[in-house]
Design a protein around this motif. Structure first.
Motif, mmCIF file in Angstrom:
data_model
loop_
_atom_site.group_PDB
_atom_site.id
_atom_site.type_symbol
_atom_site.label_atom_id
_atom_site.label_comp_id
_atom_site.label_asym_id
_atom_site.label_seq_id
_atom_site.Cartn_x
_atom_site.Cartn_y
_atom_site.Cartn_z
ATOM 1 N N LYS A 71 8.191 -5.355 -58.990
ATOM 2 C CA LYS A 71 7.019 -5.781 -58.248
ATOM 3 C C LYS A 71 5.870 -5.973 -59.232
ATOM 4 O O LYS A 71 5.438 -5.027 -59.886
ATOM 5 C CB LYS A 71 6.648 -4.749 -57.180
ATOM 6 C CG LYS A 71 7.658 -4.651 -56.047
ATOM 7 C CD LYS A 71 7.197 -3.667 -54.973
ATOM 8 C CE LYS A 71 8.214 -3.590 -53.829
ATOM 9 N NZ LYS A 71 7.789 -2.641 -52.780
ATOM 10 N N PHE A 72 5.408 -7.190 -59.360
ATOM 11 C CA PHE A 72 4.265 -7.513 -60.200
ATOM 12 C C PHE A 72 3.238 -8.251 -59.357
ATOM 13 O O PHE A 72 3.586 -9.020 -58.448
ATOM 14 C CB PHE A 72 4.679 -8.411 -61.378
ATOM 15 C CG PHE A 72 5.617 -7.761 -62.360
ATOM 16 C CD1 PHE A 72 5.156 -6.826 -63.272
ATOM 17 C CD2 PHE A 72 6.958 -8.104 -62.383
ATOM 18 C CE1 PHE A 72 6.013 -6.231 -64.184
ATOM 19 C CE2 PHE A 72 7.831 -7.522 -63.290
ATOM 20 C CZ PHE A 72 7.360 -6.579 -64.193
ATOM 21 N N GLY A 104 14.256 -15.208 -68.385
ATOM 22 C CA GLY A 104 15.304 -15.307 -67.382
ATOM 23 C C GLY A 104 15.656 -13.965 -66.778
ATOM 24 O O GLY A 104 15.876 -13.850 -65.565
ATOM 25 N N LYS A 105 15.697 -12.923 -67.603
ATOM 26 C CA LYS A 105 16.030 -11.587 -67.092
ATOM 27 C C LYS A 105 14.940 -11.051 -66.172
ATOM 28 O O LYS A 105 15.225 -10.443 -65.145
ATOM 29 C CB LYS A 105 16.250 -10.630 -68.263
ATOM 30 C CG LYS A 105 17.536 -10.894 -69.041
ATOM 31 C CD LYS A 105 17.708 -9.888 -70.171
ATOM 32 C CE LYS A 105 19.018 -10.118 -70.911
ATOM 33 N NZ LYS A 105 19.206 -9.167 -72.024
ATOM 34 N N VAL A 106 13.668 -11.265 -66.574
ATOM 35 C CA VAL A 106 12.569 -10.811 -65.727
ATOM 36 C C VAL A 106 12.593 -11.560 -64.396
ATOM 37 O O VAL A 106 12.450 -10.960 -63.323
ATOM 38 C CB VAL A 106 11.210 -11.005 -66.430
ATOM 39 C CG1 VAL A 106 10.058 -10.732 -65.465
ATOM 40 C CG2 VAL A 106 11.101 -10.081 -67.638
ATOM 41 N N ALA A 107 12.791 -12.874 -64.462
ATOM 42 C CA ALA A 107 12.826 -13.675 -63.242
ATOM 43 C C ALA A 107 13.930 -13.208 -62.295
ATOM 44 O O ALA A 107 13.750 -13.184 -61.077
ATOM 45 C CB ALA A 107 13.011 -15.146 -63.582
ATOM 46 N N ALA A 108 15.063 -12.807 -62.872
ATOM 47 C CA ALA A 108 16.200 -12.390 -62.053
ATOM 48 C C ALA A 108 15.927 -11.104 -61.284
ATOM 49 O O ALA A 108 16.594 -10.823 -60.292
ATOM 50 C CB ALA A 108 17.438 -12.213 -62.928
ATOM 51 N N SER A 114 8.131 -14.510 -56.045
ATOM 52 C CA SER A 114 7.614 -14.142 -57.363
ATOM 53 C C SER A 114 8.342 -14.892 -58.469
ATOM 54 O O SER A 114 7.753 -15.219 -59.506
ATOM 55 C CB SER A 114 7.741 -12.632 -57.576
ATOM 56 O OG SER A 114 6.916 -11.922 -56.668
ATOM 57 N N GLN A 115 9.631 -15.168 -58.268
ATOM 58 C CA GLN A 115 10.361 -15.991 -59.234
ATOM 59 C C GLN A 115 9.695 -17.344 -59.381
ATOM 60 O O GLN A 115 9.508 -17.849 -60.493
ATOM 61 C CB GLN A 115 11.810 -16.179 -58.784
ATOM 62 C CG GLN A 115 12.707 -14.987 -58.975
ATOM 63 C CD GLN A 115 14.146 -15.313 -58.601
ATOM 64 O OE1 GLN A 115 14.560 -16.465 -58.625
ATOM 65 N NE2 GLN A 115 14.905 -14.289 -58.255
ATOM 66 N N HIS A 117 6.584 -18.082 -58.756
ATOM 67 C CA HIS A 117 5.304 -17.894 -59.429
ATOM 68 C C HIS A 117 5.496 -17.793 -60.942
ATOM 69 O O HIS A 117 4.703 -18.335 -61.713
ATOM 70 C CB HIS A 117 4.617 -16.621 -58.924
ATOM 71 C CG HIS A 117 4.159 -16.718 -57.506
ATOM 72 N ND1 HIS A 117 3.809 -15.610 -56.754
ATOM 73 C CD2 HIS A 117 3.997 -17.796 -56.683
ATOM 74 C CE1 HIS A 117 3.442 -16.001 -55.546
ATOM 75 N NE2 HIS A 117 3.553 -17.313 -55.475
ATOM 76 N N LEU A 118 6.553 -17.100 -61.370
ATOM 77 C CA LEU A 118 6.800 -16.917 -62.804
ATOM 78 C C LEU A 118 7.240 -18.219 -63.463
ATOM 79 O O LEU A 118 6.732 -18.593 -64.529
ATOM 80 C CB LEU A 118 7.865 -15.835 -63.007
ATOM 81 C CG LEU A 118 8.253 -15.541 -64.467
ATOM 82 C CD1 LEU A 118 7.061 -14.983 -65.235
ATOM 83 C CD2 LEU A 118 9.423 -14.559 -64.516
ATOM 84 N N LEU A 119 8.173 -18.896 -62.835
ATOM 85 C CA LEU A 119 8.732 -20.097 -63.443
ATOM 86 C C LEU A 119 7.793 -21.291 -63.369
ATOM 87 O O LEU A 119 7.954 -22.266 -64.098
ATOM 88 C CB LEU A 119 10.075 -20.437 -62.779
ATOM 89 C CG LEU A 119 11.158 -19.360 -62.936
ATOM 90 C CD1 LEU A 119 12.402 -19.750 -62.164
ATOM 91 C CD2 LEU A 119 11.490 -19.119 -64.404
ATOM 92 N N HIS A 120 6.777 -21.219 -62.485
ATOM 93 C CA HIS A 120 5.808 -22.315 -62.353
ATOM 94 C C HIS A 120 4.385 -21.777 -62.525
ATOM 95 O O HIS A 120 3.478 -22.171 -61.788
ATOM 96 C CB HIS A 120 5.978 -23.003 -60.996
ATOM 97 C CG HIS A 120 7.364 -23.534 -60.772
ATOM 98 N ND1 HIS A 120 7.846 -24.652 -61.414
ATOM 99 C CD2 HIS A 120 8.387 -23.073 -60.008
ATOM 100 C CE1 HIS A 120 9.102 -24.865 -61.044
ATOM 101 N NE2 HIS A 120 9.451 -23.924 -60.187
ATOM 102 N N ALA A 121 4.214 -20.900 -63.509
ATOM 103 C CA ALA A 121 2.909 -20.281 -63.742
ATOM 104 C C ALA A 121 1.889 -21.342 -64.142
ATOM 105 O O ALA A 121 2.211 -22.344 -64.780
ATOM 106 C CB ALA A 121 3.023 -19.225 -64.841
#
Length: 230
Positions: A71-72, A104-108, A114-115, A117-121
């Motif tokens: 959770k971030f 990739g590991k964090v996104a998983a 949230s994925q 949000h991370l991949l399209h920051a």
């Protein structure tokens, strides 16, 4: 390659490659046949990994059952994306690849929203100058730092004089357009900054300076602090 290693490699490919990933892409990435990919995807699903897609369309890792959910906050996700993007831009090739793998590991481990949000920051990194070329084996230097082992180097200084010396590597610093190693020079018996592109050869000498690295680095940084700008 053992079956467990093959499954781990497939899972890592699903984490890092842009989705949807075709079975042919996965086969090339992992070095196995299409039949093995289809069978291994089903094995991962049975183990708890939620993998979307199917043959002929492609696969995507929806939820990775092997990693606990994280959770971030939205701003923390932006910080992670920005930091890893900076490493991919400035780091040497091995470190840049590690940053992509870490993303990739964090996104998983994140929930679906949230994925995204991370991949399209919205926070991005761009350097107009290319990463400085470094012929030196940076992975070997990293290993010496981790293990607190001395390095034997041939070094060309700014006057073009070449010397052979032993150093205790303390840290690697990625400056704008320059990669340097902070170290204790056994020849000069003092702290020195060595530019990576001037290291003509590097090898681990076998001598250990454990457990002094943390204390030496702390002292070196304290010595550098007064000369630092505001």
């Amino acid at each position: 390659m053992s079956r467990s290693d093959r499954l781990f490699k497939l899972l890592q490919a699903l984490r890092t490659l842009p989705a949807p990933v075709t079975a042919s892409q996965l086969a090339r990435e992992t070095g196995v046949s299409l039949r093995s990919i289809y069978r291994d995807v089903e094995s991962l699903r049975a183990a708890g990994a939620e993998i979307g897609g199917e043959r002929g369309y492609g696969y995507c890792l929806v939820e990775d059952g092997t990693l606990p959910p994280q959770k971030f906050s939205r701003i923390e996700i932006e910080a992670i994306a920005l930091g890893l993007a900076e490493v991919r831009q400035m780091g040497d090739p091995e470190l840049a690849a590690a940053a992509a793998s870490a993303l990739g590991k964090v996104a998983a481990t994140l929930p679906s929203l949230s994925q995204q949000h991370l991949l399209h920051a919205i926070s991005q990194v761009h350097h107009f100058e290319a990463r400085p070329p470094v012929a030196t084996d940076m992975q070997l230097i990293r290993t010496a730092c981790w293990r607190e082992q001395a390095l034997a180097i041939r070094y060309r200084d700014r006057t073009q004089q070449v010397t052979e010396r032993e150093i205790w590597p303390l840290a690697i610093v990625y400056l704008e357009g320059m990669l340097v190693v902070l170290a204790r020079c056994c020849l000069r018996k003092d702290f020195r900054i060595f530019r990576a592109e001037r290291m003509l050869s590097v090898r681990i000498s076998g001598d250990s300076f454990r457990p002094q690295r943390a204390a030496l680095l702390r002292n070196y940084l304290a010595k550098l602090a007064p000369s630092a700008g505001p």
